[in-house]
Motif scaffolding. Sequence first.
Motif, PDB file in Angstrom:
ATOM      1  N   GLY A  32      -8.519  45.183 -42.254  1.00  0.00           N
ATOM      2  CA  GLY A  32      -8.765  43.873 -41.663  1.00  0.00           C
ATOM      3  C   GLY A  32      -8.034  42.776 -42.404  1.00  0.00           C
ATOM      4  O   GLY A  32      -7.640  42.930 -43.560  1.00  0.00           O
ATOM      5  N   ASP A  76     -17.545  35.422 -41.801  1.00  0.00           N
ATOM      6  CA  ASP A  76     -16.870  36.446 -41.003  1.00  0.00           C
ATOM      7  C   ASP A  76     -17.358  37.810 -41.463  1.00  0.00           C
ATOM      8  O   ASP A  76     -17.800  37.969 -42.605  1.00  0.00           O
ATOM      9  CB  ASP A  76     -15.351  36.347 -41.180  1.00  0.00           C
ATOM     10  CG  ASP A  76     -14.596  36.820 -39.951  1.00  0.00           C
ATOM     11  OD1 ASP A  76     -15.202  37.559 -39.137  1.00  0.00           O
ATOM     12  OD2 ASP A  76     -13.421  36.473 -39.797  1.00  0.00           O
ATOM     13  N   ASP A  77     -17.279  38.806 -40.579  1.00  0.00           N
ATOM     14  CA  ASP A  77     -17.677  40.163 -40.954  1.00  0.00           C
ATOM     15  C   ASP A  77     -16.966  41.178 -40.077  1.00  0.00           C
ATOM     16  O   ASP A  77     -16.403  40.839 -39.047  1.00  0.00           O
ATOM     17  CB  ASP A  77     -19.194  40.339 -40.867  1.00  0.00           C
ATOM     18  CG  ASP A  77     -19.718  40.275 -39.444  1.00  0.00           C
ATOM     19  OD1 ASP A  77     -19.037  39.676 -38.593  1.00  0.00           O
ATOM     20  OD2 ASP A  77     -20.798  40.816 -39.181  1.00  0.00           O
ATOM     21  N   ALA A  78     -16.988  42.415 -40.555  1.00  0.00           N
ATOM     22  CA  ALA A  78     -16.418  43.539 -39.805  1.00  0.00           C
ATOM     23  C   ALA A  78     -17.297  44.742 -40.076  1.00  0.00           C
ATOM     24  O   ALA A  78     -17.598  45.057 -41.225  1.00  0.00           O
ATOM     25  CB  ALA A  78     -14.990  43.812 -40.241  1.00  0.00           C
ATOM     26  N   ASP A  91     -18.152  48.453 -44.224  1.00  0.00           N
ATOM     27  CA  ASP A  91     -18.603  47.169 -43.697  1.00  0.00           C
ATOM     28  C   ASP A  91     -18.076  46.076 -44.616  1.00  0.00           C
ATOM     29  O   ASP A  91     -18.000  46.255 -45.827  1.00  0.00           O
ATOM     30  CB  ASP A  91     -20.133  47.107 -43.647  1.00  0.00           C
ATOM     31  CG  ASP A  91     -20.719  48.044 -42.604  1.00  0.00           C
ATOM     32  OD1 ASP A  91     -19.983  48.414 -41.680  1.00  0.00           O
ATOM     33  OD2 ASP A  91     -21.894  48.395 -42.725  1.00  0.00           O
ATOM     34  N   ASP A 136     -13.755  53.970 -43.229  1.00  0.00           N
ATOM     35  CA  ASP A 136     -14.278  52.686 -42.800  1.00  0.00           C
ATOM     36  C   ASP A 136     -15.362  52.191 -43.759  1.00  0.00           C
ATOM     37  O   ASP A 136     -16.024  52.963 -44.427  1.00  0.00           O
ATOM     38  CB  ASP A 136     -14.827  52.750 -41.374  1.00  0.00           C
ATOM     39  CG  ASP A 136     -15.775  53.925 -41.173  1.00  0.00           C
ATOM     40  OD1 ASP A 136     -16.289  54.460 -42.159  1.00  0.00           O
ATOM     41  OD2 ASP A 136     -16.003  54.301 -40.013  1.00  0.00           O
ATOM     42  N   GLY A 139     -15.030  48.962 -40.440  1.00  0.00           N
ATOM     43  CA  GLY A 139     -13.609  48.713 -40.259  1.00  0.00           C
ATOM     44  C   GLY A 139     -12.785  49.490 -41.265  1.00  0.00           C
ATOM     45  O   GLY A 139     -13.178  49.654 -42.411  1.00  0.00           O
ATOM     46  N   TRP A 156     -18.054  41.610 -45.244  1.00  0.00           N
ATOM     47  CA  TRP A 156     -18.490  40.272 -44.861  1.00  0.00           C
ATOM     48  C   TRP A 156     -18.100  39.278 -45.937  1.00  0.00           C
ATOM     49  O   TRP A 156     -17.878  39.627 -47.090  1.00  0.00           O
ATOM     50  CB  TRP A 156     -19.991  40.214 -44.573  1.00  0.00           C
ATOM     51  CG  TRP A 156     -20.869  40.498 -45.748  1.00  0.00           C
ATOM     52  CD1 TRP A 156     -21.331  39.624 -46.679  1.00  0.00           C
ATOM     53  CD2 TRP A 156     -21.391  41.766 -46.121  1.00  0.00           C
ATOM     54  NE1 TRP A 156     -22.106  40.267 -47.605  1.00  0.00           N
ATOM     55  CE2 TRP A 156     -22.160  41.586 -47.286  1.00  0.00           C
ATOM     56  CE3 TRP A 156     -21.270  43.056 -45.585  1.00  0.00           C
ATOM     57  CZ2 TRP A 156     -22.812  42.633 -47.920  1.00  0.00           C
ATOM     58  CZ3 TRP A 156     -21.921  44.089 -46.221  1.00  0.00           C
ATOM     59  CH2 TRP A 156     -22.684  43.872 -47.373  1.00  0.00           C
TER      60      TRP A 156
END
Length: 199
Positions: free
Chosen positions: A79, A71-73, A59, A57, A76, A61
């Motif tokens: 995506g 937008d961001d995750a 981060d 995973d 993750g 953005w």
Amino acid sequence: MFNKLTLLAVTLLVTLQSVAAFNVIVPAGERRCFFETLEKNDNIHLTFQVGEGGHLDVDFWITDPNETLIDDATKGASGTFHHEAKINGKYEYCFSNTFSTVTDKTVGFNVFVAKPYKPDPTHKADPLEAEIRELAAGIQEIRNEQEYTLARERTHRNTAESTNSRVVWWSLFQSGILFLVCVFQITYLKRFFEVKRVV
């Protein structure tokens, strides 16, 4: 007529869209950022998949030219993001591995920028052209999904192979321990039942 249609379809695929596929290593405690210069009403489609390495995973953005978060995750493994540009300028998207202190992450991502169709005012609208444009967009979506699926399959295959390797080594380790325990028990019991004579 057929050659004209083929030429038109190829021209539309080449001029209306740009696609890029990348793999980048994001070291532990760092981030990697990229830019796309977009004009108003351009559509950006971004798909990412984290590859091998510890926890799968990162981060993510994406910000507009005014540094407003679009937008961001957080943490993750994969995506898909779509955005229509509201203003002209450089749009930044970043992958961050700052929460990890040891493991580097490999991130594969595809960027697809679709320019809106601007009809030629001197050219009469042709429904066949519109249909070809829709087909080209559909083909690109299918291609993006295939690339995303291939990236996920590669990641899952690597995880399965890694797990299989660990199971084999653990089984060998357990077999070795079992063998040592058996040897110890046999020698201990043999010494226990030995008759000791006093001369």
